[in-house]
Design a protein around this motif. Structure first.
Motif, PDB file in Angstrom:
ATOM      1  N   PHE A 301      41.572  13.557  70.497  1.00  0.00           N
ATOM      2  CA  PHE A 301      42.181  13.125  69.237  1.00  0.00           C
ATOM      3  C   PHE A 301      43.532  12.481  69.523  1.00  0.00           C
ATOM      4  O   PHE A 301      44.567  13.149  69.575  1.00  0.00           O
ATOM      5  N   THR A 302      43.506  11.167  69.716  1.00  0.00           N
ATOM      6  CA  THR A 302      44.711  10.395  70.028  1.00  0.00           C
ATOM      7  C   THR A 302      44.795   9.179  69.108  1.00  0.00           C
ATOM      8  O   THR A 302      43.785   8.758  68.521  1.00  0.00           O
ATOM      9  N   PRO A 303      45.977   8.574  68.957  1.00  0.00           N
ATOM     10  CA  PRO A 303      46.077   7.323  68.194  1.00  0.00           C
ATOM     11  C   PRO A 303      45.193   6.249  68.809  1.00  0.00           C
ATOM     12  O   PRO A 303      45.100   6.135  70.036  1.00  0.00           O
ATOM     13  N   GLN A 304      44.513   5.483  67.968  1.00  0.00           N
ATOM     14  CA  GLN A 304      43.571   4.466  68.426  1.00  0.00           C
ATOM     15  C   GLN A 304      44.134   3.059  68.253  1.00  0.00           C
ATOM     16  O   GLN A 304      44.948   2.805  67.360  1.00  0.00           O
ATOM     17  N   LYS A 305      43.698   2.143  69.120  1.00  0.00           N
ATOM     18  CA  LYS A 305      44.125   0.740  68.995  1.00  0.00           C
ATOM     19  C   LYS A 305      43.583   0.127  67.715  1.00  0.00           C
ATOM     20  O   LYS A 305      44.247  -0.680  67.058  1.00  0.00           O
ATOM     21  N   GLU A 306      42.361   0.480  67.361  1.00  0.00           N
ATOM     22  CA  GLU A 306      41.733  -0.031  66.146  1.00  0.00           C
ATOM     23  C   GLU A 306      41.188   1.148  65.347  1.00  0.00           C
ATOM     24  O   GLU A 306      40.432   1.969  65.866  1.00  0.00           O
ATOM     25  N   GLY A 307      41.591   1.262  64.099  1.00  0.00           N
ATOM     26  CA  GLY A 307      41.062   2.303  63.239  1.00  0.00           C
ATOM     27  C   GLY A 307      41.923   3.548  63.205  1.00  0.00           C
ATOM     28  O   GLY A 307      42.934   3.677  63.908  1.00  0.00           O
ATOM     29  N   LEU A 308      41.482   4.503  62.377  1.00  0.00           N
ATOM     30  CA  LEU A 308      42.225   5.733  62.120  1.00  0.00           C
ATOM     31  C   LEU A 308      41.342   6.933  62.474  1.00  0.00           C
ATOM     32  O   LEU A 308      40.276   7.119  61.906  1.00  0.00           O
ATOM     33  N   MET A 309      41.778   7.744  63.442  1.00  0.00           N
ATOM     34  CA  MET A 309      41.000   8.895  63.897  1.00  0.00           C
ATOM     35  C   MET A 309      41.111  10.051  62.903  1.00  0.00           C
ATOM     36  O   MET A 309      42.204  10.431  62.470  1.00  0.00           O
ATOM     37  N   ILE A 310      39.949  10.615  62.529  1.00  0.00           N
ATOM     38  CA  ILE A 310      39.907  11.765  61.617  1.00  0.00           C
ATOM     39  C   ILE A 310      40.034  13.047  62.429  1.00  0.00           C
ATOM     40  O   ILE A 310      39.161  13.374  63.247  1.00  0.00           O
ATOM     41  N   LEU A 311      41.102  13.806  62.197  1.00  0.00           N
ATOM     42  CA  LEU A 311      41.293  15.081  62.868  1.00  0.00           C
ATOM     43  C   LEU A 311      40.630  16.220  62.100  1.00  0.00           C
ATOM     44  O   LEU A 311      40.053  17.134  62.689  1.00  0.00           O
ATOM     45  N   ALA A 312      40.697  16.173  60.778  1.00  0.00           N
ATOM     46  CA  ALA A 312      40.085  17.221  59.959  1.00  0.00           C
ATOM     47  C   ALA A 312      39.884  16.718  58.543  1.00  0.00           C
ATOM     48  O   ALA A 312      40.511  15.737  58.124  1.00  0.00           O
ATOM     49  N   VAL A 313      39.004  17.388  57.821  1.00  0.00           N
ATOM     50  CA  VAL A 313      38.730  17.079  56.420  1.00  0.00           C
ATOM     51  C   VAL A 313      39.016  18.322  55.593  1.00  0.00           C
ATOM     52  O   VAL A 313      38.516  19.408  55.897  1.00  0.00           O
ATOM     53  N   ILE A 314      39.824  18.180  54.562  1.00  0.00           N
ATOM     54  CA  ILE A 314      40.167  19.321  53.712  1.00  0.00           C
ATOM     55  C   ILE A 314      39.000  19.635  52.774  1.00  0.00           C
ATOM     56  O   ILE A 314      38.485  18.740  52.102  1.00  0.00           O
ATOM     57  N   PRO A 315      38.544  20.892  52.741  1.00  0.00           N
ATOM     58  CA  PRO A 315      37.414  21.257  51.879  1.00  0.00           C
ATOM     59  C   PRO A 315      37.697  20.963  50.411  1.00  0.00           C
ATOM     60  O   PRO A 315      38.823  21.106  49.928  1.00  0.00           O
ATOM     61  N   GLY A 316      36.654  20.518  49.688  1.00  0.00           N
ATOM     62  CA  GLY A 316      36.754  20.283  48.253  1.00  0.00           C
ATOM     63  C   GLY A 316      37.398  18.978  47.860  1.00  0.00           C
ATOM     64  O   GLY A 316      37.673  18.759  46.676  1.00  0.00           O
ATOM     65  N   THR A 317      37.632  18.092  48.816  1.00  0.00           N
ATOM     66  CA  THR A 317      38.285  16.813  48.539  1.00  0.00           C
ATOM     67  C   THR A 317      37.264  15.679  48.528  1.00  0.00           C
ATOM     68  O   THR A 317      36.109  15.866  48.944  1.00  0.00           O
ATOM     69  N   PRO A 318      37.648  14.478  48.082  1.00  0.00           N
ATOM     70  CA  PRO A 318      36.719  13.343  48.108  1.00  0.00           C
ATOM     71  C   PRO A 318      36.153  13.065  49.499  1.00  0.00           C
ATOM     72  O   PRO A 318      34.992  12.663  49.624  1.00  0.00           O
ATOM     73  N   ALA A 319      36.958  13.260  50.543  1.00  0.00           N
ATOM     74  CA  ALA A 319      36.474  13.006  51.902  1.00  0.00           C
ATOM     75  C   ALA A 319      35.294  13.902  52.249  1.00  0.00           C
ATOM     76  O   ALA A 319      34.327  13.462  52.883  1.00  0.00           O
ATOM     77  N   GLU A 320      35.340  15.168  51.833  1.00  0.00           N
ATOM     78  CA  GLU A 320      34.230  16.072  52.109  1.00  0.00           C
ATOM     79  C   GLU A 320      32.997  15.662  51.306  1.00  0.00           C
ATOM     80  O   GLU A 320      31.868  15.705  51.817  1.00  0.00           O
ATOM     81  N   LYS A 321      33.201  15.248  50.068  1.00  0.00           N
ATOM     82  CA  LYS A 321      32.081  14.811  49.229  1.00  0.00           C
ATOM     83  C   LYS A 321      31.410  13.565  49.799  1.00  0.00           C
ATOM     84  O   LYS A 321      30.210  13.366  49.645  1.00  0.00           O
ATOM     85  N   MET A 322      32.203  12.708  50.484  1.00  0.00           N
ATOM     86  CA  MET A 322      31.651  11.500  51.096  1.00  0.00           C
ATOM     87  C   MET A 322      31.104  11.772  52.500  1.00  0.00           C
ATOM     88  O   MET A 322      30.684  10.851  53.194  1.00  0.00           O
ATOM     89  N   ASP A 323      31.138  13.050  52.918  1.00  0.00           N
ATOM     90  CA  ASP A 323      30.554  13.477  54.193  1.00  0.00           C
ATOM     91  C   ASP A 323      31.253  12.845  55.399  1.00  0.00           C
ATOM     92  O   ASP A 323      30.628  12.495  56.389  1.00  0.00           O
TER      93      ASP A 323
END
Length: 398
Positions: A301-323
């Motif tokens: 889990f490091t900063p990427q040249k292109e894009g944004l790395m997901i370290l974790a998803v908070i339960p009950g949020t839109p990100a979890e609903k979008m899988d």
């Protein structure tokens, strides 16, 4: 006879609540949750999981595992003396205080208890509280204690493998180059209640082969024993689910080996000692190899040249609903290329009620996720990211 067994089982359940390990497990789970929340808020300014997250997983898996082990223990007629119970309880409490979750593997807690009991038996010591009970312990009773340790060690591995996706809490760390990177602290407690027999009581054997592994007596009582199993490892070079599953399988296989050697120890002297030594050395070796592997390999889990790395998803949020999953890479949001977290905010302003993400999954394949956003939803979609190549700031993480 059925009524007698029922009464004894109810008494055994009552004895369960007299054991300090039951209350210690609850305290440890709550304290662990408090410490985790403080660290998460310090690192990310938000808590990923609620305070009772660890307590939530303390009992369910342990109850199912305990039921399975109870069937095995009662069918074989495992008996466990008061000296064994006291030794296992004391070593578990000491190791919990000394090493928190790290030393709560059955290989260490029951292994240390077995070593103490075997030393007392070999030297013929008379302890103040136990008299000569330990020194007079039959060989097959100690073998049964090690068999139980092997079974609990296998249970530890199975629990880890099945709960691998739920056992990690993200954290920030300093890389070898001084950059802020992500890691996971995988940590879990399980309380496993197991029915065993104690020598002396109203129950007698009605089968010539039962009990197979006994204290040497002819009457028994039932006791429900709490065994506390803990696990803690830091993961930084791979996905936490993969690492914990791998460790769990290794520990489960070690438990099978220990059980097989201990079973042979019913008839062959000194094999229970060998089985206990294999358990302690093997479990320590698995942890050591994991640490060496993590330190030798590059950070995942490091900063990427292109894009944004997901370290974790908070339960009950839109990100979890979008899988959205840990380890995936967001490279577009609503058609806009993403490099930093601020880019997502700008992209969402184009359409505040809708979010479409272009994601590279952990297999390197592109997938698309989308979902509606509603008033009151988490303002950051509910994702924890590693998005900036910056030097380590000691205030960011513990």
């Amino acid at each position: 006879m059925i009524g007698e067994w029922l009464i004894e089982c109810l008494k055994g359940i009552g004895r369960f609540f007299l054991n300090p390990l039951f209350y210690l497990s609850i305290i440890l789970a709550v304290v662990s949750g408090v410490r985790r929340m403080k660290r998460e808020r310090k690192d990310f300014h938000v808590s990923i999981y609620p305070i009772f997250h660890e307590l939530r997983y303390l009992f369910p898996a342990g109850l199912l595992g305990g039921l399975t082990l109870s069937v095995i223990a009662m069918a074989a007629g495992f008996t466990i003396s008061f000296a064994m119970i006291a030794a296992a309880t004391c070593t578990t409490i000491i190791l919990a205080i000394a090493g928190n979750h790290r030393l709560l593997s059955p290989a260490f807690t029951l292994g240390a208890a077995f070593a103490a009991l075997y030393a007392v038996k070999t030297l013929g010591l008379h302890l103040p509280l136990f008299g000569s009970a330990v020194s007079q312990t039959p060989q097959n009773s100690l073998a049964g204690f090690v068999i139980l340790m092997g079974l609990l060690l296998s249970a530890e591995g199975i629990f880890m493998s099945r709960n691998s996706s739920k056992s990690g809490s993200p954290r920030l760390r300093k890389s070898r180059r001084g950059l802020t990177v992500g890691a996971f602290q995988s940590k879990r407690l399980w309380l496993v209640p197991v029915f065993c027999l104690m020598p002396a009581g109203p129950l007698v054997s009605h089968f010539h082969w039962w009990p197979v592994i006994d204290w040497g007596g002819h009457s028994y009582s039932v006791v429900l024993l709490p065994f506390l199993i803990g696990f803690q490892q830091q993961i930084q070079s791979s996905l936490p689910e993969e690492a914990v599953t791998r460790l769990g399988r290794q520990i489960a296989r070690l438990g099978v080996l220990v059980s097989v050697v201990a079973i042979a120890g019913i008839w062959i002297p000194y094999l229970p000692v060998a089985a206990a030594a294999i358990a302690i050395a093997g479990r320590a070796w698995i942890s050591y190899r994991h640490r060496v592997r993590e330190n030798a390999n590059p950070y995942y889990f490091t900063p990427q040249k292109e894009g944004l790395m997901i370290l974790a998803v908070i339960p009950g949020t839109p990100a979890e609903k979008m899988d959205i999953k840990t380890g995936e890479l967001i490279f577009k949001c609503n058609g806009t290329r993403i490099q930093h977290k601020a880019d997502i905010y700008k992209a969402l302003q184009k359409n505040g009620a809708y979010c479409k993400l272009d994601i590279i999954d952990t297999k390197g394949e592109i997938r698309f996720v989308q979902g509606a956003l509603y008033e009151g939803d988490h303002h950051e979609l509910g994702i924890i990211t590693i998005d900036e190549k910056k030097k380590w700031d000691g205030n960011e993480a513990s």
